[in-house]
Design a protein around this motif. Sequence first.
Motif, PDB file in Angstrom:
ATOM      1  N   ILE A   1       0.864  -1.180   0.000  1.00 56.99           N
ATOM      2  CA  ILE A   1       0.000   0.000   0.000  1.00 56.99           C
ATOM      3  C   ILE A   1       0.898   1.225   0.000  1.00 56.99           C
ATOM      4  O   ILE A   1       1.748   1.399   0.879  1.00 56.99           O
ATOM      5  CB  ILE A   1      -0.927   0.004   1.233  1.00 56.99           C
TER       6      ILE A   1
ATOM      7  N   ILE B   1      -2.969   5.982   1.548  1.00 58.45           N
ATOM      8  CA  ILE B   1      -4.333   5.730   2.022  1.00 58.45           C
ATOM      9  C   ILE B   1      -5.119   7.035   1.920  1.00 58.45           C
ATOM     10  O   ILE B   1      -4.696   8.075   2.449  1.00 58.45           O
ATOM     11  CB  ILE B   1      -4.341   5.213   3.476  1.00 58.45           C
TER      12      ILE B   1
ATOM     13  N   LEU C   1      -7.583   2.791  -1.190  1.00 57.71           N
ATOM     14  CA  LEU C   1      -6.168   2.495  -1.019  1.00 57.71           C
ATOM     15  C   LEU C   1      -5.470   2.522  -2.376  1.00 57.71           C
ATOM     16  O   LEU C   1      -5.998   2.016  -3.373  1.00 57.71           O
ATOM     17  CB  LEU C   1      -5.973   1.097  -0.411  1.00 57.71           C
TER      18      LEU C   1
ATOM     19  N   VAL D   1      -2.451   0.939  -4.260  1.00 57.37           N
ATOM     20  CA  VAL D   1      -1.563  -0.220  -4.136  1.00 57.37           C
ATOM     21  C   VAL D   1      -0.592  -0.231  -5.319  1.00 57.37           C
ATOM     22  O   VAL D   1      -1.003  -0.065  -6.476  1.00 57.37           O
ATOM     23  CB  VAL D   1      -2.369  -1.533  -4.090  1.00 57.37           C
TER      24      VAL D   1
ATOM     25  N   GLN E   1      -9.233   2.596   7.106  1.00 58.04           N
ATOM     26  CA  GLN E   1      -8.125   3.503   7.368  1.00 58.04           C
ATOM     27  C   GLN E   1      -7.363   3.125   8.633  1.00 58.04           C
ATOM     28  O   GLN E   1      -6.191   3.474   8.778  1.00 58.04           O
ATOM     29  CB  GLN E   1      -8.640   4.945   7.474  1.00 58.04           C
TER      30      GLN E   1
ATOM     31  N   TYR F   1      -5.625  -0.895   7.763  1.00 51.40           N
ATOM     32  CA  TYR F   1      -4.489  -1.003   6.852  1.00 51.40           C
ATOM     33  C   TYR F   1      -3.507   0.129   7.086  1.00 51.40           C
ATOM     34  O   TYR F   1      -3.888   1.252   7.445  1.00 51.40           O
ATOM     35  CB  TYR F   1      -4.957  -0.989   5.390  1.00 51.40           C
TER      36      TYR F   1
ATOM     37  N   VAL G   1       0.260   2.040   5.476  1.00 49.38           N
ATOM     38  CA  VAL G   1       1.173   2.188   4.349  1.00 49.38           C
ATOM     39  C   VAL G   1       2.327   1.187   4.502  1.00 49.38           C
ATOM     40  O   VAL G   1       2.930   1.074   5.567  1.00 49.38           O
ATOM     41  CB  VAL G   1       1.731   3.622   4.272  1.00 49.38           C
TER      42      VAL G   1
END
Length: 695
Positions: A631, A634, A639, A641, A665, A668, A670
Motif C-alpha cells: 500500500i 491511504i 487504497l 496499491v 483507514q 491497513y 502504508v
Amino acid sequence: MVKKYTLPELGYEVEIGKVARQADGAVWFKHGGTVVLSTVVSAASSEFPGFLPLTVDYREYSSAAGKIPGGFYKREGKPSDREVLTGRLIDRAIRPIFPHRFFDQVQALSTVYSVDKEHTPYTLALLATSLALSVSDIPFLAPVAAVEVGRIDGKWVINPTYIEGKNSDVRLIVAGTAEGLCMVEGTADQISETEMVDALFLAHDMIKKIVAWQLEIQREIGKEKKPINTALDWDVWEKRALDFLTEERAMRLFVEDKALRSQALDELNQLFIAHAHEVEPELEISDKYLMYILDHAIKIRITDLVFKLKHRVDNRANTEVRPISIEVGLLPFTHGSSLFTRGQTQALTSVTFGSGQDEQRLESIMDTEAEDGSFMLHYNFPPFSVGEVRPMRGTGRREVGHGHLAASSFKYMLPNKEQFPYTIRIVTDILESNGSSSMATVCGSTMAMMQGGVPIKKMVGGVAMGLLKSSHDEFIVLTDISGFEDNFGLMDFKVTGTTDGITAIQLDIKDKTGLSRQVFVSALNQAKEGRLHILSCMRECMSEPSKTMSELVPRVVSMKIDKEKIGAVIGTGGKTIREIIEKTKVQSIDIEDDGIVKIFGASSQAIDAAIAWIKVLVGQIDVGAEFKGPIKRIAEFGLFVELVPGQDGLVHVSNIPREKQRTFQNDYKVGDIVAVKVVDYDDATGRIRLRLLEQ
C-alpha cells in the motif's frame, strides 16, 4: 614506372609500380570503391624446412569503412575470424601452384584500405596476391583467379554485390587456373550435385578470362623468375628413393591401424637415411631432405599399389565408410551432447542454450550493424588427439577454419528465432583424429542439437572425399579419406548436406593441372552416397529432435508490446529492465526493435512475474489479473496499491471487503502487502481499478 590495367567486364582496376616498391611484387587492386593492396616477398630459408614456408595474411582496417575500432584498445588487434578465414582461402588457392622443389620463405600480405559496402574484398585479395606473385621474380607456375558465385531467384550470378549475396541461397568462392579448379569454399540451401557442378564450371569460364588478363600483364611487366637452387640433384635422388621403395617395403604401410602405419613409416625413413649414407658416405645434407624425397616416392608407390590391389591402405573399398558409432546425452549437465566416432576419428560435442545477451557481437567492415551471432560453433583440436606433445597457445587457423566449415553447414537448417529464441553455442573437441575431423564435427553437432531439443529442419551429415591419379592418368575417388590418404592424394573434398542436397562444400586440389568435369561429377555423386550412408547411421541413434529440453535450459516466453512502449520497459539508462530482472529473478530480458520481448528464466513463477510487470508498464493489463503489492497511500475513498514499481492502482472503498469498509483507514497501514485483482483498466487515462482480495 606506374602501370595501369583494367578488366572492364568485371570492373577491375589495377596499378603496379606506384606503391610498396621494395616488395618483390605489389598490386593496388580496385573494384568500385573497394581497394586492396597485396604484396609478396621471398627470402632464402636458412635450412631446409621440409615444406613450402608460405605465410599468408589478410588484414582489414576499420578505417576502410569509416569506423574506429570498438573497445578500449583503439587499434586493430589480433586477426578476426573473417581475416583468418580469408587468409586461409588465399593460402589454399595459391599453395599448390608453387614448384614442388621450391622452399624459400614467402610472405603474402593483403590489406583492405577501402570498402564501398557493395564490392567485397575477399576475392580481390586473392586476385591481387596472384598477380603480385605473377609479376614478381618469385617462382610461381601460373596465375590463379577467383570469383564468387551466387544464385538469386533461381539464376546464377557471378560476383554478386554484397547485398545480392546476402539474398542468395548459394554462396561459393571458386578459385582456379586456366587448366582447372584448385579451391572451392561455400554454402548452399540443399542444392543438387548437378547444380553444384554447373556452378563450379560456370565460375571456371570466368576464371579463365581473368587468368588470361593476368598473363597479359605478366608478359608485359613481369620479372624473370629466379632460379631454384638446391643442395642436391633431385632427379637422381628421387629415382634412388623409388628404387629403394620396393613393393615389398611399400606394403608395410598397408595396415588398418594408424599407429602401426606410423611406426612402419618411421622405420622406412630410418632405413632410407641409412641407405642414402651407404650410397654416398660423404653426403652432407639434412635428413629432412631425404625424408621429403622418400615421402614423394611413397605417394607415387602407394598410389600405384592401390590401383593394382584394388583396395586402400587400410583394406577398405574405394566407396567404403569406416565403422560408425554414436552416443547422445552422455554429458548429464550439458543442454545436449554427443560422441561421434568414425574409425579412428572421434568428436565429443556439447551444445549450450542462452539468451540474446549471450550472442556474439561480430563487427564487419561490410555492415553498419553487427552480424547475427546467435549461432556459434567452436572446434578444438587438442594435441593428444594425434598422440602429440605441443603447447596449447589458443585457437589456431586450423580450428577457426574447421569450425567455420562445420558452422556453415547449418546455415539454412537452423530454426528461426520465432521457433527457437535461444542463442546456440556448440563446442566440439576432437578426442582422436585420423582424418575428416571437421566432418565428424558436423555429424556430432547434428546429434547434440537434436538431443538438446533444437528443431533443426533436417539432419546434416558430412564426408571427406579424396582422389588418386595413376601413372596412366586413371582416377579413383575415395570416400571418407583418412589422414594418410589426405597426405598422398590429389584432393581433399569435404561435402556436407541433408538427404535432399548440399549445404556446404570445401575443396582443395593439389594437382597442378586441374581436374575434368567428369571427375567432379563422380566425386560429388560418390560423396552423396557416402553422406546418405552416414545419415542413415545417425538416424539409427536418433531420427528427430527431442520434444523436451533439459531442465537445466532456461525457459523462455515471448510477448509482443507496442514499439512506442519499449522505452518504458528499458527505462533511463536501462534502470527499469535491470530492476525487473533483479526483483523477479529471471535470467535476462531481450527486446527486439519490432517489440518482441523474450524473457528467459529458470522458473515459470519468475517469468510470470516479469511478464506481469512488463504488461503493467506498457498498458497491457488484463482484467482479472491478480497482484501482490505494498500500500503506497491511504485516502478517504480507498487504497493506492503499487502493482509494480512506479505504477499504482486504486482500490476504491466499495471494493474493500464489506466488514472493513468503515474501518479500512485503521485496519491497513502504508507498506502493508495486500493481494488485489484488476477490475477495470482505462487505456486513455492509464487508471487501474482494483479489488482487495480477502487475506
